[in-house]
Write an enzyme that holds these catalytic residues in place. Structure first.
Site, PDB file in Angstrom:
ATOM      1  N   GLU A 159       0.855  -1.221  -0.214  1.00 46.69           N
ATOM      2  CA  GLU A 159       0.030  -0.115   0.022  1.00 46.69           C
ATOM      3  C   GLU A 159       0.949   1.254   0.114  1.00 46.69           C
ATOM      4  OE1 GLU A 159      -2.256  -1.076   3.569  1.00 46.69           O
ATOM      5  OE2 GLU A 159      -3.805  -2.206   2.468  1.00 46.69           O
ATOM      6  N   GLU A 213      -6.833  -7.739  -0.475  1.00 43.99           N
ATOM      7  CA  GLU A 213      -7.293  -7.762   0.901  1.00 43.99           C
ATOM      8  C   GLU A 213      -8.563  -7.474   0.921  1.00 43.99           C
ATOM      9  OE1 GLU A 213      -4.782  -5.431   3.264  1.00 43.99           O
ATOM     10  OE2 GLU A 213      -2.814  -6.483   2.558  1.00 43.99           O
TER      11      GLU A 213
END
Length: 511
Positions: A275, A416
């Site tokens: 991320e 995710e």
């Protein structure tokens, strides 16, 4: 019949007659800087279908191109005085795997380009979705770290084992996404040598192979997010020298990882990063810097692709996972798919934690760490806000990804997603409903979902484990959730639809 041809661009020089120098130093004529002969790629890979790709050539003179394969068409295009682009088109392959060698000649120098074409057709988005199936993250394990050093056993973890991976497979999962943090295991410049942690990752990759699972490995918590470790995005966005330093390390770290797995099969996927953001999760300078941060991430992704592909072997055609800014779906429109010398082997990775207050947790007005217990159109008033993401809102997120990527034959996996464990009864009913609806909506749009198991074994806020990491057993109320998710990504019978799941939502209670 074998054919051979030379492609030559003839350059015209326009000379001004009678032109003289205006300089006082007419005798100063510095020698022009030599332009090195460089190929952007020396290998292109294609599947069975007819397709085109291109790469750039840097050459002081117009290069000559020689190829003896009649199934290859080559067109040379001049871009600047010393930069050319070679456009390569291959015919459909109706026979066995084949290779053509192209000679590229610049003056007295000759370099070669290999063109490989498989006899296997490109996998469709639905093929990839089915292959990846339902996935599982052993979160907070190989990505865990303390005091700047990644440690599999910190936070009282048990080592990942073959037994655990076998039971993950038996439960119906097809893919493991293994988040890997490399902090404290990378040596100094200029080599950035990775220590024995790479062999431990290889051991875990072996567990997946033996269990019959696909596995995705990445660079996870190595500083992205403004934490100041080596993958230092915010300073790199602000300083050219820092950016070059980080890019050099990205190239060398990924080259080492790729070289370690150069002979490993296609069940292994490399995902560039996790991320990447500047510390503000998409609410920072990315909103005001005229696209600088988005562009920087795209640059880093290209370095990742180039590093992996340059190692050859199985890495020449390995599937690669490409994440967008901050990892989520919200800013994915800024992602540019990297240029790849291999056709059809790029996957887009997104994360989706929507709606966050239901599937994860938050601090309420009283400062309590909590979550919303119900979700969707049958939620009790006050237990889920009507203006948050409901069934239609969730489906719209996935439709947007479908329109941007899967409709254009670019597969997507949701790297995710999660929903924390709840007490049995109505709360677990809503959790199971959410997870089944999520996975079915994703599957219907050609997206492969991968559950984030945070290793929290309890119930309530912050507790989101599916498996006991020591024994591999399913814990809490997760047997029904796993069964629902597996069905959602595997049952394509006409009577099993998103609407049929919607119609089975927990009964609404009027208060």
């Amino acid at each position: 019949m074998k054919t051979s041809y030379i492609l030559q661009i003839f350059l015209s020089l326009i000379i001004s007659v009678g032109a003289t120098s205006c300089s006082d130093d007419d005798d100063y004529n510095p020698a022009p800087e030599k332009i090195n002969f460089v190929l952007e790629n020396d290998l292109l890979s294609f599947q069975k279908e007819s397709a085109s790709n291109s790469f750039r050539i840097k050459s002081e003179v117009a290069p000559q191109i020689d190829c003896g394969a009649n199934w290859v068409n080559l067109e040379l295009e001049r871009l600047t005085a010393s930069i050319y682009r070679l456009n390569v088109t291959v015919a459909e392959n109706s026979g066995n795997d084949r290779t053509a060698i192209v000679k590229i000649i610049s003056g007295t120098e000759t370099k070669t380009l290999a063109i490989n074409q498989s006899s296997t057709p490109l996998a469709s988005v639905s093929d990839i979705t089915a292959w990846l199936g339902l996935g599982w993250n052993p979160g907070n394990h190989m990505d865990a770290y303390k005091n700047g050093v990644a440690d599999e056993l910190c936070d009282f973890n048990y080592p990942l084992t073959q037994e655990l991976f076998d039971k993950v497979k038996a439960a119906g999962f097809k893919t493991v996404r293994l988040p890997v943090t490399w902090l404290g295991h990378i040596g100094p410049a200029p080599d950035y040598k990775i220590d024995g942690r790479l062999e431990r990752v290889a051991e875990i990759v072996g567990y997946a192979e033996k269990a019959g699972l696909n596995i995705i490995i990445n660079i996870h918590h190595d500083g992205s997010g403004g934490y100041g470790y080596w993958l230092d995005f915010k300073p790199a966005a602000a300083n050219v020298a820092k950016n070059l330093e980080v890019q050099d390390q990205i190239q060398k770290v990924w080259t080492q990882i790729a070289e370690r797995f150069v002979d490993t099969g296609d069940f292994l996927i490399f995902e560039a990063f996790n991320e990447i953001h500047d510390g503000d999760w998409g609410w920072g300078a990315n909103l005001t810097d005229n696209g600088r941060q988005y562009g920087l991430l795209n640059e880093w992704l290209q370095i990742f692709v180039d590093a992996v592909r340059s190692t050859g072997g199985k890495n020449a055609t390995r599937y690669l996972g490409i994440p967008g800014y901050a990892g989520g779906w919200e800013l994915i429109e800024h992602l540019e798919i990297p240029k790849d010398p291999t056709i059809g082997r790029m996957l887009v990775s997104v994360h989706c934690y929507s709606p966050g207050k239901f599937c994860q947790e938050f601090y309420d007005e009283g400062g309590n760490w909590t979550y919303l217990p119900e979700w969707g159109h049958t939620a009790t008033e006050g237990k889920y806000p009507a203006d948050d993401v409901d069934e239609e809102g969730l489906a719209d997120i996935f439709r947007g990804l479908k329109a941007r990527f899967t409709d254009n034959n670019i597969p997507v996996y949701i790297g995710e997603f999660t929903c924390t464990n709840r007490p049995s009864g109505r709360e677990t009913e809503f959790r199971d409903y959410y997870l089944e609806y999520f996975c079915k909506a994703a599957h219907d749009c050609g997206l492969a979902p991968i559950f984030w198991d945070n290793n929290g074994p309890g119930l309530g806020a912050g507790q989101g484990a599916i498996f006991n990491r020591q024994t591999g057993e399913i814990i809490q109320n997760n047997a029904s959730a796993v069964a629902a998710m597996v069905r959602a990504v595997s049952d394509d019978s006409p009577e099993y639809t998103l609407q049929s799941i919607y119609d089975r939502a927990p009964v609404k209670i009027e208060e």
